[in-house]
Each structure stands twice: as structure tokens, then as C-alpha cells.
Write a protein that holds these residues in place. Structure first.
Motif, PDB file in Angstrom:
ATOM      1  N   ALA A 183       0.621   3.075   0.492  1.00 57.08           N
ATOM      2  CA  ALA A 183       1.364   3.819  -0.533  1.00 57.08           C
ATOM      3  C   ALA A 183       0.767   5.208  -0.729  1.00 57.08           C
ATOM      4  O   ALA A 183       1.502   6.211  -0.808  1.00 57.08           O
TER       5      ALA A 183
ATOM      6  N   GLU B 192     -19.151  -8.245   6.045  1.00 61.71           N
ATOM      7  CA  GLU B 192     -19.460  -7.056   5.225  1.00 61.71           C
ATOM      8  C   GLU B 192     -20.053  -7.455   3.880  1.00 61.71           C
ATOM      9  O   GLU B 192     -20.985  -6.813   3.383  1.00 61.71           O
TER      10      GLU B 192
ATOM     11  N   ALA C 182       5.196  -1.801   0.781  1.00 62.17           N
ATOM     12  CA  ALA C 182       3.772  -1.613   1.120  1.00 62.17           C
ATOM     13  C   ALA C 182       2.964  -2.610   0.304  1.00 62.17           C
ATOM     14  O   ALA C 182       1.981  -2.252  -0.348  1.00 62.17           O
TER      15      ALA C 182
ATOM     16  N   GLU D  73       1.042  -3.512  -8.767  1.00 63.78           N
ATOM     17  CA  GLU D  73       0.505  -4.539  -9.663  1.00 63.78           C
ATOM     18  C   GLU D  73      -0.881  -4.124 -10.163  1.00 63.78           C
ATOM     19  O   GLU D  73      -1.307  -4.523 -11.237  1.00 63.78           O
ATOM     20  N   GLU D  74      -1.575  -3.333  -9.380  1.00 67.25           N
ATOM     21  CA  GLU D  74      -2.929  -2.922  -9.769  1.00 67.25           C
ATOM     22  C   GLU D  74      -2.851  -1.841 -10.854  1.00 67.25           C
ATOM     23  O   GLU D  74      -1.921  -1.039 -10.860  1.00 67.25           O
TER      24      GLU D  74
ATOM     25  N   THR E 174       2.085  -3.229 -12.885  1.00 66.52           N
ATOM     26  CA  THR E 174       3.439  -3.801 -12.989  1.00 66.52           C
ATOM     27  C   THR E 174       3.786  -4.566 -11.714  1.00 66.52           C
ATOM     28  O   THR E 174       3.851  -3.972 -10.637  1.00 66.52           O
TER      29      THR E 174
ATOM     30  N   ALA F  37      -1.338  -7.621   1.497  1.00 63.57           N
ATOM     31  CA  ALA F  37      -1.569  -9.058   1.683  1.00 63.57           C
ATOM     32  C   ALA F  37      -2.416  -9.588   0.537  1.00 63.57           C
ATOM     33  O   ALA F  37      -2.998  -8.826  -0.225  1.00 63.57           O
TER      34      ALA F  37
ATOM     35  N   ASP G  55      -6.479   2.009   9.364  1.00 64.45           N
ATOM     36  CA  ASP G  55      -5.923   3.111  10.158  1.00 64.45           C
ATOM     37  C   ASP G  55      -4.433   2.874  10.407  1.00 64.45           C
ATOM     38  O   ASP G  55      -3.621   3.814  10.340  1.00 64.45           O
TER      39      ASP G  55
ATOM     40  N   GLY H 272      -1.264   0.400  -2.592  1.00 62.28           N
ATOM     41  CA  GLY H 272      -2.528   0.372  -1.863  1.00 62.28           C
ATOM     42  C   GLY H 272      -2.656   1.549  -0.921  1.00 62.28           C
ATOM     43  O   GLY H 272      -2.115   2.635  -1.169  1.00 62.28           O
ATOM     44  N   VAL H 273      -3.367   1.313   0.179  1.00 63.49           N
ATOM     45  CA  VAL H 273      -3.661   2.390   1.127  1.00 63.49           C
ATOM     46  C   VAL H 273      -2.371   3.012   1.678  1.00 63.49           C
ATOM     47  O   VAL H 273      -2.191   4.233   1.670  1.00 63.49           O
TER      48      VAL H 273
ATOM     49  N   LEU I 299       8.959 -11.717  -1.608  1.00 61.35           N
ATOM     50  CA  LEU I 299      10.113 -11.099  -2.289  1.00 61.35           C
ATOM     51  C   LEU I 299      11.290 -10.886  -1.344  1.00 61.35           C
ATOM     52  O   LEU I 299      12.423 -10.728  -1.782  1.00 61.35           O
TER      53      LEU I 299
END
Ligand code: FDA
Ligand code: NAD
Length: 501
Positions: free
Chosen positions: A16, A253, A197, A38-39, A169, A200, A390, A13-14, A341
Motif C-alpha cells: 500500500a 530472525e 493489498a 486494519e492497523e 478499520t 497475509a 521487494d 502494509g508495504v 473477502l
């Protein structure tokens, strides 16, 4: 089956993305760094998902948007209206918001990862030249095998990748003693240094003893797949009714984006006002009035005890037996950090993985960043876990600095910063919303704010509709924690107090 890397970032994500950028700035070698996610896509700016991603085509370009276009791109884009000299924006789509866009850095597309991770040592370079010369021969494979055993690096893959992206993965178990991760595909990936990283996950209705998550048209929003689903559901129900469950960031939002898509919105949440974690009742009231003007209805103080979509998905039944028409439901009821994990292996605190001021966990080969990390906020002398972009970006950079240049890197000294942009509104918040509140500015106009004062010092500042200079001023003032003796005087001075600090 297995691979070995010097550095592994678990999660894509961000945090990483920003960690990868920092690694390359500090000179990581080819094949040394791997990101497992995973994405199915390279790291991206997650905040775009509840904003530009959900907008219909043709909305005027926000001045400061993810996926910013250059002026030439604006004029050449199909959304540019030459007669009016304005440009409607396309909805944000990858690759326009791959990470580092918000920081005005180069966009980290999959190509960027392939091209980056340059050789940092003269010896590695020589070795690579030699490998290229003998490529295809038996000697090459012997060399490559030896390099794997001795250097923990697959020199064969060095010809193909800079930073290895292992996408789509899931890591299903981790062993911090052995320094290995086991993926759902059965591969063991070992590391010398691990950065966690994992961010959530969105809380599900089922975790509150409710049901309904499987129902058609019930949506959550955490990742690209969720956002794509919301767009699909919205497009199949334009002009319909949506119920938004939750009055926090996602609720606010998404409600705004749904309205812009011409969907009737009702927001349902248990608190007395929206954004209860941050907004004061006075600030919330401004936003609720604004939303009501846009047609949003609020059902407050309602704790759901059951939620049921009937067979054709046309009605939502709340716990208090009231019935709401709903073509779709968007649920934003908070998150849980992905720590599972590492439970029993690393020290946890505040629901996250506890780290020191170098973002290092209780195991000194393992670091944690972003939403999952509980770190010491020096300014407040407390361990906090923050769920904002941020902090993900900056904690990522700090962890990499601490890993690559330990002797030059001090303790992370972070001033918490949150922001949001909704309709034409935009606010920023710095510090801590603890203590007494002093409001300032014009609540019937566009610019107003609040200060939080604790133990005689300014600890938090909120500003709606500020300029760049004004936001910088409240940020600077909050970091300085100036003494405040007279709250009435602070109210009188308003923004002037921060500008003079
Ligand atoms: P992030 O969630 O970005 O990434 C975690 C990654 O780890 C994911 O790719 C996940 O798939 C992967 N992962 C987890 N477990 C794994 C496993 N076992 N194996 C492999 N991969 C695994 N903040 C803000 O300040 N302003 C804003 O406007 C917004 N807006 C916003 C909108 C929306 C829709 C969301 C969901 C969130 C925001 N945020 C925000 C919050 C911000 O996006 C958030 O704080 C950062 O994304 C956190 O970055 P991380 O890298 O920690 O986690
Ligand atoms: P949140 O913590 O902001 O809000 C959760 C909301 O859920 C609460 O305000 C409450 O109203 C509601 N709630 C809790 N239990 C409920 C129940 N049983 N029924 C109905 N409502 C209930 O969490 P979120 O809005 O889900 O956001 C998820 C994450 O995404 C957070 O980490 C947030 O920081 C992040 N995010 C941040 C931004 C931003 O910073 N601009 C934008 C979007 C998302």
C-alpha cells in the motif's frame, strides 16, 4: 453512511505504501485515493519488526538500516559515543520506518499522506479556489453534495486530506460487482478501481491441531502489535529461556534478536535443517553452526502434537513428551494470504488472488499486489506467489503504472529477490532454487554461495557476505539465465562466473 473514491487500496502494509508513492508520482488528485487498513498506523516497512524493532538500545548502527539516520542525526543522537566515534542505534520505532525508507525515498509518514495527492487538473484547481471562496455558505454544501454525486469526490474533504488514510478499520465484506467495501464500523466505501493489498496472516498453532496461542508469553510476529508484545515479554524475562517454534524466516530472525537480548534460545522445527524452503543442507549447516556458537540449541525433526504452558508459563511440553523450560515462546510456522473477502468473486491460484502481468485480477476493476497476489513470473513461465518485501514494492508500483498509464505499461517482468540479515550475517538470493545445486566460495570464511542450474541454465543464485557489486553481478547473471554446460567448471569459477556474465 458512505464515501466514494476513484482509487481504494485495501490493506495498509508495504504494498500500500509503495502504491501510494507511485500514485502521487503519477499525479493523483486530492481526495481521489484512499487506503483502508486494519492497523492503527500508516504503512511501514514490515521487515524492521524482526530486526531493528527487537534490538536493545546501543547495538552498533547497521550500515544499511531501516530508519536510516543522517550523519548529523547520528552525531546528535543520544546513542553517539563521542570518545569511540561510534553510534549505538536506538531500537527502530515509528515514524523512523514508515514505508519507502528501504528504497531511500522520502519516508511516508501520516503527514506525507495529508500533504500528498496534488491536484492534477487545471479544472480541479479552479474548482478548489472557488470552493475556498464560498466555504461556510450554503452554496458550498450544495456544491460539495453535487461533487459527491457527479465526481464521486468529497470536495469538502479535499481541504483536509491529500490521501485519505482510514486506519484501525477492518473491511469485513467486499462486493466486486457493486464496487463496494463494507467496514467493521458499518461504513460503505465505493471505488472505481480497487487494489487488494491485504498481505497475509500468521498461521496459528490451532490450525495444526495444537493449542496454546492464548497462553501468556506465546507470541507471533506479523504486525506492529505483535512486535510490541514480543518486546514487552522479552523485557519482562531478560536472561530467561525462549523456545522458537519454526525454522523459517521468522524463526531465524527472531532467534537472533532474542540472543542479542541475552535470552537463551531453543529452536524447534520439523525439518532436518533450518530454512528448508530455501537453504541447501550445506548452507543451513553453516548457519546452524553460527547460531550454536551464539548459544542457540536446535531440536530438529520434531513435529509438535501438543504444546502446553503450565500455569506460571515456565515449561513447554512438546509432542514427543520432552519438556523445555520456556519463559516465552515465539511461533513462526508460516502464513496464509488474506483472500477470504474475495473467495467466490475472484479467481484464486497458489493460495492467492490470481492476476495477469498488469496485476489485474479476474475482475478488471480490481488489482492485487504483494503477498496476496499470484502473478506470472515471466522468467520462469509460471504463476508464483511470493512472500517478500521487494516483490510487494515492485508489484505495487507496476499495478499503479498499469492503472494510470495502461498504454505505456507492459507485463510485469520480475526477478524474484529475497534477503535476510541476521547477527552480522547477510545474504541475498535471486531467481529460483530449482534443479541441481553448485556451491562455491569459502564456507569456513565469510563469503560463499550457491547456484541452481535447471535444464542447462542458471536459474538461481545465493550469496552470503557479498559486496554491492557482487550482489549486482549474481542478480544480473540470474536474469540472463546463461547456459551452464559443466557443473564442475561452474564450481571452479564460483563468483567469477556471475561477474563475467
Ligand atoms: P502486508 O502484510 O505488509 O500488509 C497487509 C495489510 O493489510 C496489513 O496492514 C493488514 O492489517 C491489512 N489488512 C488485511 N486484511 C484487511 C482487512 N480485511 N481490512 C483492512 N485491512 C486489512 N521480506 C523480505 O524480503 N525481507 C525481509 O527481511 C522481511 N522481513 C520480514 C519480517 C517480518 C516480521 C514479517 C512479518 C515479514 C517480513 N518480510 C520480509 C515479508 C514482507 O514484509 C512482506 O512480504 C510484505 O510486507 C508484504 O506486503 P503486503 O503489502 O503484501 O502485505
Ligand atoms: P516460513 O514459511 O519461512 O517458515 C515456516 C516454518 O514453520 C517452516 O520452516 C517449518 O520449520 C515450521 N513449521 C511448520 N509447521 C510446523 C509445526 N507444526 N511445528 C513446528 N514448526 C513448524 O514462515 P515464517 O518463518 O513463519 O515467516 C512468515 C512470513 O514472513 C513468510 O512469508 C516469510 O517470507 C516472511 N518473512 C520474510 C523474511 C525475509 O524475507 N527475510 C523475514 C521474516 C519473515
Amino acid at each position: 453512511m458512505g464515501r466514494a473514491f476513484v482509487y481504494v487500496i485495501l490493506g495498509g502494509g508495504v504494498g500500500a505504501g509503495y502504491a501510494a508513492l507511485e500514485f502521487t508520482k503519477r499525479g493523483v488528485s486530492h481526495g481521489e485515493l484512499c487506503i483502508i487498513s486494519e492497523e492503527p498506523v500508516a504503512p511501514y516497512e514490515r521487515p524492521a519488526l524482526s530486526k531493528g524493532f527487537l534490538l536493545p538500545e546501543g547495538i552498533p548502527l547497521p550500515q544499511d538500516s531501516w530508519g536510516k539516520l543522517t550523519s548529523r542525526e547520528v552525531i546528535q543522537s543520544p546513542w553517539f559515543d563521542n570518545s569511540k566515534k561510534i553510534c549505538g542505534s536506538p531500537p527502530a520505532r515509528l515514524p523512523s520506518f514508515h514505508t519507502c525508507v528501504g528504497a531511500n525515498e522520502e519516508r511516508l509518514t501520516p503527514k506525507w499522506y495529508k500533504e500528498h495527492g496534488n491536484c492534477s487538473s487545471y479544472h480541479t484547481l479552479l474548482l478548489l479556489v472557488l470552493m475556498r471562496m464560498i466555504k461556510g455558505t450554503n452554496l458550498y454544501w450544495i456544491f460539495n453534495y453535487m461533487s459527491n454525486v457527479i465526481l464521486c469526490r468529497d470536495l469538502h474533504s479535499e481541504f483536509l486530506v491529500g490521501i485519505e488514510l482510514v486506519l484501525g478499520t477492518r473491511v469485513k465484506s467486499a462486493d466486486v460487482k457493486r464496487k463496494t467495501l463494507l467496514t467493521a464500523t458499518g461504513e460503505t466505501i465505493s471505488y472505481k478501481i480497487l487494489i487488494i493489498a491485504t498481505g497475509a496472516r500468521a498461521l496459528k498453532l490451532e490450525e495444526f491441531g495444537l493449542n496454546g496461542s492464548d497462553a501468556r508469553n506465546v507470541c507471533y510476529l506479523r504486525d506492529l502489535a505483535d512486535a510490541t508484545r514480543i518486546v514487552d515479554v522479552m523485557q519482562s524475562g531478560i536472561g530467561g529461556n525462549a523456545v522458537v517454534i519454526g525454522g523459517g524466516y521468522i524463526g531465524m530472525e527472531c532467534a537472533a534478536s532474542l540472543v542479542i537480548n541475552k535470552i537463551n534460545v531453543t529452536m524447534v522445527f520439523p525439518e532436518e535443517h533450518c530454512m528448508a524452503r530455501l537453504f541447501t543442507p550445506k548452507i543451513a549447516s553453516y548457519y546452524e553452526d553460527y547460531y550454536e556458537d551464539k548459544g542457540v540449541k536446535f531440536i530438529k525433526g520434531t513435529v509438535l502434537s501438543s504444546i502446553d504452558m503450565n500455569s506460571d508459563g515456565k515449561e513447554l511440553i512438546l509432542g514427543d513428551e520432552s519438556h523445555l523450560p520456556a519463559d516465552m515462546v515465539v511461533v513462526g510456522i508460516g502464513i496464509r494470504p488474506n483472500t477470504a473477502l474475495f473467495e467466490g468473486q475472484l479467481t484464486l491460484e497458489k493460495g492467492g488472488i490470481k492476476v495477469n502481468g498488469r496485476m489485474q485480477t479476474s475482475n478488471n476493476s480490481v488489482y492485487a499486489i504483494g503477498d496476496v497476489a499470484a502473478f506470472p513470473v515471466k522468467l520462469f513461465g509460471e504463476i508464483r506467489r511470493l512472500e517478500h518485501v521487494d516483490s510487494a514494492r515492485k508489484s505495487a508500483r507496476h499495478a499503479v503504472a498499469a492503472i494510470m498509464e495502461p498504454e505505456k505499461t507492459g507485463e510485469f517482468d520480475y526477478l524474484p529477490f529475497f534477503y535476510s540479515r541476521i547477527f552480522t550475517l547477510s545474504w541475498q538470493f535471486y531467481g529460483d532454487n530449482a534443479g541441481e545445486v553448485v556451491h562455491f566460495g569459502d564456507f569456513s570464511g565469510n563469503t560463499f554461495g550457491a547456484y541452481w542450474v535447471s535444464k542447462g541454465h542458471l536459474v538461481g543464485s545465493f550469496l552470503e557476505g557479498g559486496t554491492k557489486e557482487q550482489y549486482e553481478a549474481i542478480s544480473k547473471a540470474t536474469r540472463l539465465k546463461p547456459a551452464v554446460e559443466d557443473l564442475a567448471e561452474l564450481e571452479n569459477q564460483g563468483l567469477g562466473f556471475a561477474l563475467a556474465a
